[in-house]
Each structure stands twice: as C-alpha cells, then as structure tokens.
Design an enzyme around this catalytic site. Structure first.
Site, mmCIF file in Angstrom:
data_model
loop_
_atom_site.group_PDB
_atom_site.id
_atom_site.type_symbol
_atom_site.label_atom_id
_atom_site.label_comp_id
_atom_site.label_asym_id
_atom_site.label_seq_id
_atom_site.Cartn_x
_atom_site.Cartn_y
_atom_site.Cartn_z
ATOM 1 N N ASP A 50 25.723 -30.808 28.758
ATOM 2 C CA ASP A 50 25.926 -30.412 27.369
ATOM 3 C C ASP A 50 25.705 -31.585 26.404
ATOM 4 O O ASP A 50 26.636 -32.263 25.984
ATOM 5 C CB ASP A 50 27.321 -29.827 27.163
ATOM 6 C CG ASP A 50 27.454 -29.140 25.799
ATOM 7 O OD1 ASP A 50 26.517 -29.250 24.980
ATOM 8 O OD2 ASP A 50 28.490 -28.511 25.552
ATOM 9 N N ASP A 96 31.015 -35.835 23.453
ATOM 10 C CA ASP A 96 31.825 -34.695 23.893
ATOM 11 C C ASP A 96 32.146 -34.813 25.380
ATOM 12 O O ASP A 96 31.928 -33.886 26.156
ATOM 13 C CB ASP A 96 31.112 -33.374 23.599
ATOM 14 C CG ASP A 96 32.068 -32.175 23.606
ATOM 15 O OD1 ASP A 96 33.300 -32.391 23.517
ATOM 16 O OD2 ASP A 96 31.600 -31.030 23.698
#
Length: 240
Positions: free
Chosen positions: A103, A85
C-alpha cells in the site's frame, strides 16, 4: 499500446514497487476495454493483523518482523521515498514467512533536503507521528523520521496487543501522541525486556532524536540484535 501501458504503470507506481531486493513484485499487466489490471506477487501468509489476531507474539517474533520492516524501509528511503502509512495492515507475509510492505498510496518523494511538504495529517491516526500532526493546516515539513515513529508504534502493538496512544476519540489519540513523553506507558502485566522497551522509546521519541537514530537508516534497525542475520536470510530467499 505496450508503450502506453508501461508509461501508465510508471505514472501509477513508484519504481520500488517494480523491484525490491532484485525480485519482481509486479508479475504482469494486461487490459480490456475498460480497465488496466496489475497482477502482483501472491502473498499466502496474509498480513500481520491476521497473525497477531491468531497468536500472542513473543519477543523473538517481534524482533524478526521489526528487522524486516526496517530493512524494507531502508530500501524505500534509499530510493528517496517516505511511506507514511506503516502499520500491520500494510505488512504482508510471503510463502517463506518473510515480510513485505504494501500500500504505497500515501507514499511521497523527498526533496533534495530529505523532507516533504504537506498540509494534511497523512496516514492512520494511531500510527501518525507528532510532526505529521503538526503539519495540518500549514506548510509543514518533515522527513523519513515519521516512518520510524510508526515502527515504534508497531513494535509496541506486537508486544502489548494495542497501540500505545489509542483513545476512544480521534482528538484523544492525537492529544496523547502530542504528549507522548508523558502518555507513553508500559503495562505492568505484560512481560517485556528492557531492550524492547528501550527500542520502543527510541522510536517513539522527538523527531530530532529519531533523526539521530535513523541517520543511517538501516543502522536504526541494528539497535536490536539479529537485524543483520535477518537481512542475510531475506536476501538469500529474495524477500523484504
């Protein structure tokens, strides 16, 4: 109790969250009757989304941040993980202006062959690679090349202001990604060097070509000048 907390932390967070470039990112942890609290390093520079919304990014800046992303990915890949991501929202800036990835919710460990198996399109639509899209509904396998694709989208977005395959609909975006050989274009009104275009095209190529470019991971970042200097600077300041 301390043992249980540490055991839980190891379950929740991959080991590279604890330590990158010999610097602790997890400052401390504590708990009350209901919750476990993780105190992470403060990143006063915000994220790259904020930076790009306030400034027109020159190529020199793009080169610097791309080199740091590549160095960070090299660290993650060398530990056997794929991020999945990569996007400006997940790139934070420390007090020295250096970049750190954040993240790791979609992060996964590679098998002994350097691949992962997944039957869903994991990631953010505009940044997903063709091979990840093709894994939907089946037992698709792909490797770290999917992260390098996202780096190509990231560079394009820094210099152009929009992602290269964005469409009004999700189906339209995915269609452009799958037809990237024809849909990747560069606006005539945006000044961009040939080196920058070549680098973007190298990252936004077939998975086979990306595998060649990223075979030695950090070597992929050295496609653009200054990566080694950035790496030395970041290492001296304990960043990336």
């Amino acid at each position: 109790m301390t043992y249980l907390i540490l055991k839980l932390l190891r379950m929740l967070l991959p080991k590279f969250v604890y330590k990158t470039s010999q610097r602790e990112l997890l400052c401390c942890a504590f708990q009350d009757e209901k919750y476990l609290y993780l105190v992470m390093e403060f990143m006063p520079g915000g994220d790259l989304v904020t930076l790009t919304s306030n400034y027109d990014i020159p190529e020199e800046w793009a080169q610097f941040y791309t080199a740091e992303v590549v160095l960070a990915l090299d660290a993650i890949h060398s530990l056997g993980f794929i991020h999945r991501d990569i996007k400006p929202d997940n790139m934070l800036l420390d007090r020295n202006g250096h970049l750190k990835l954040a993240d790791f919710g979609t992060c996964t460990k590679m098998d002994s062959t350097g691949l992962v198996s997944c039957d869903a399109a994991v990631g953010t639509p505009d940044y997903i690679s063709p091979e990840v899209l093709m894994s939907q509904g089946g037992t698709g396998y792909y490797g770290r090349e999917c992260d390098w694709w996202s780096v190509g989208v990231f560079i394009y977005e820094l210099l152009v202001g929009v992602t290269p395959f964005h469409s009004e609909s999700l189906v339209g975006t995915y269609g452009k990604i799958m037809d990237h050989k024809n849909s990747l274009t560069f606006p005539d009104d945006i000044e961009m060097s040939k080196d920058a275009k070549d680098l973007i095209c190298a990252f936004l190529s077939s998975s086979e070509l990306r595998h060649v470019h990223s075979k030695r991971d950090a070597a992929a970042g050295k496609l653009h000048r200054g990566a080694e200097e950035v790496g030395q600077s970041a290492a001296q300041e304990g960043s990336v």
